[in-house]
Scaffold this active site. Structure first.
Site, mmCIF file in Angstrom:
data_model
loop_
_atom_site.group_PDB
_atom_site.id
_atom_site.type_symbol
_atom_site.label_atom_id
_atom_site.label_comp_id
_atom_site.label_asym_id
_atom_site.label_seq_id
_atom_site.Cartn_x
_atom_site.Cartn_y
_atom_site.Cartn_z
ATOM 1 C CB THR A 133 -0.892 -0.011 1.265
ATOM 2 O OG1 THR A 133 -1.439 1.279 1.473
ATOM 3 C CG2 THR A 133 -0.084 -0.345 2.523
ATOM 4 C CG ASP A 134 -1.043 5.060 -1.035
ATOM 5 O OD1 ASP A 134 -1.660 4.406 -0.172
ATOM 6 O OD2 ASP A 134 -1.570 6.007 -1.668
ATOM 7 C CD GLU A 135 -3.524 3.377 4.285
ATOM 8 O OE1 GLU A 135 -3.442 3.368 5.520
ATOM 9 O OE2 GLU A 135 -4.571 3.068 3.667
ATOM 10 C CE1 TYR A 159 -3.176 -2.886 5.594
ATOM 11 C CE2 TYR A 159 -3.226 -0.524 5.141
ATOM 12 C CZ TYR A 159 -3.199 -1.838 4.687
ATOM 13 O OH TYR A 159 -3.193 -2.105 3.334
ATOM 14 C CE LYS A 163 0.385 -4.757 2.851
ATOM 15 N NZ LYS A 163 0.052 -6.101 2.297
#
Ligand code: NAD
Length: 356
Positions: A133-135, A159, A163
């Protein structure tokens, strides 16, 4: 190719498998634990294909994963299995650490042993594609900044931290053991079969039921949205044509404030919904601002020029066309939503478990 997809019963995994079965000639083994987020009914369209198989397994169960690898003999693994909901990670991080970090570690170890046992030619051609993810990049404060593949990691939530950890593990398995890996970091996805706890389906379904449409804080957080089928096409491009060891950012050039997304859905429902809940004048009247999420990232936006330039991928949907398709899909598939909301999707699993 024989492709093992982890987490294939989830939102993006099921879109990927539908794409692989319907639009390519490749064979798929879907390895999924079937947590609350796993729904085999999202694979009904491909369930009877002789190129599709399913096995219920936890990626953290190394022995079971190793058996599946030896039996299926994949040429590539596309790893999507994860705990994926930020709010749930704030309420209970343990599952996120277990699946996203420990699970990825166990999967990497099972994969490494399998990969090392392959004859040289197959070992060379093998790919481990980690979907992220870009998070992991944290958030952006400047209006014009974009996340690139070299943006330093600064995750904010349990989260995104889990990741980020899994991304680091995957890179280390390449640097240390030579495992041929690829990583993609993608922006927020939306589209058909999205679990109703996520913003877009939640808003559609609450609006149809006349329930409040919750918007965190003042709704000015910006997200970059990508139609899930565009993501599935990008993932297939990367696993089949990407350079080993490379990272590709994937995004849709669709930066939207959360409040504008909610208003956009309301406008589409005014046009497309066959009826309104009794006594409701406008869907927008249901918008309700709620206390902001702790550590809420302000803005995400992706620079996807590398995958566009190097692999020739571009999104096919604009946010306008994709959102219209999504709202229409939910209106046409209220039965799928009802079965998710009342839990029947978990009780009756299409008889698919027998074919495990
Ligand atoms: P999802 O929550 O819809 O699906 C996750 C799937 O993984 C489910 O089918 C679940 O049963 C399975 N799973 C969970 N734990 C497992 C375990 N221990 N073993 C085997 N299977 C397990 O998630 P999603 O939205 O489809 O996301 C898929 C991947 O893409 C995730 O890795 C996520 O981090 C990443 N991603 C998601 C988005 C997004 O907007 N949804 C954006 C970028 C990246």
């Amino acid at each position: 190719m024989r492709i093992l997809v982890t987490g294939g019963a989830g939102f993006i995994g099921s879109a990927l498998i539908r794409h692989l079965i319907q639009d390519t000639g490749h064979s798929v083994l879907n390895l999924d634990k079937l947590t609350y987020a796993g729904n085999l009914e999202s694979l009904a369209e491909v369930h009877s294909s002789d190129r599709y198989q399913f096995i219920q397994a936890d990626i953290a169960d190394r022995e079971r994963v190793s058996e599946a690898l030896l039996e299926f003999q994949p040429d590539a693994i596309m790893h999507l299995a994860a705990e994926s909901h930020v709010d749930r990670s704030i309420d209970g991080p343990a599952e996120f650490i277990q699946t996203n970090i420990v699970g990825t570690y166990q999967l990497l170890e099972a994969t490494r042993a399998y990969w090392q046992s392959l004859p040289a030619e197959r070992r060379e051609a093998f790919r481990f594609h980690h979907i992220s993810t870009d998070e992991v990049y944290g958030d952006l404060h400047g209006v014009d900044d974009l996340f690139t593949e070299t943006t330093p990691y600064a995750p904010s939530s349990p989260y995104s931290a889990s990741k980020a950890s899994s991304d680091h593990l995957v890179r280390a398995w390449q640097r240390t053991y030579g495992l041929p890996v690829l990583i993609t970091n993608c922006s927020n996805n939306y589209g058909p079969y999205h679990f109703p706890e996520k913003l877009i389906p939640l808003v559609i379904l609450n609006a149809l039921d006349g329930k409040p449409l919750p918007v965190y804080g003042n709704g000015t957080q910006v997200r970059d949205w990508l139609f899930v089928e565009d993501h599935a096409r990008a993932l297939f491009k990367v696993v089949s044509e990407g350079q080993v060891g490379e990272t590709y950012n994937i995004g849709g050039h669709n930066e939207q404030k959360n409040i504008d997304v909610v208003r956009g859905i309301c406008a589409l429902l005014e046009e497309l919904a066959p009826q309104k809940p009794e006594g409701l004048e406008r869907f927008e009247d249901l918008i309700t601002f709620v206390k902001d999420r702790p550590g809420h990232d302000l803005r995400y936006a992706i620079d996807a020029s590398k995958i566009e330039r190097e692999l020739g991928w571009v999104p096919q949907e604009t946010f306008e066309s994709g959102l219209r398709k999504t709202v229409q899909w939910y209106l046409n598939n209220l039965e799928w939503c009802r079965r998710v909301q009342d839990g029947s999707y978990q009780r009756e699993r299409l008889g698919a478990l027998e074919n495990a």
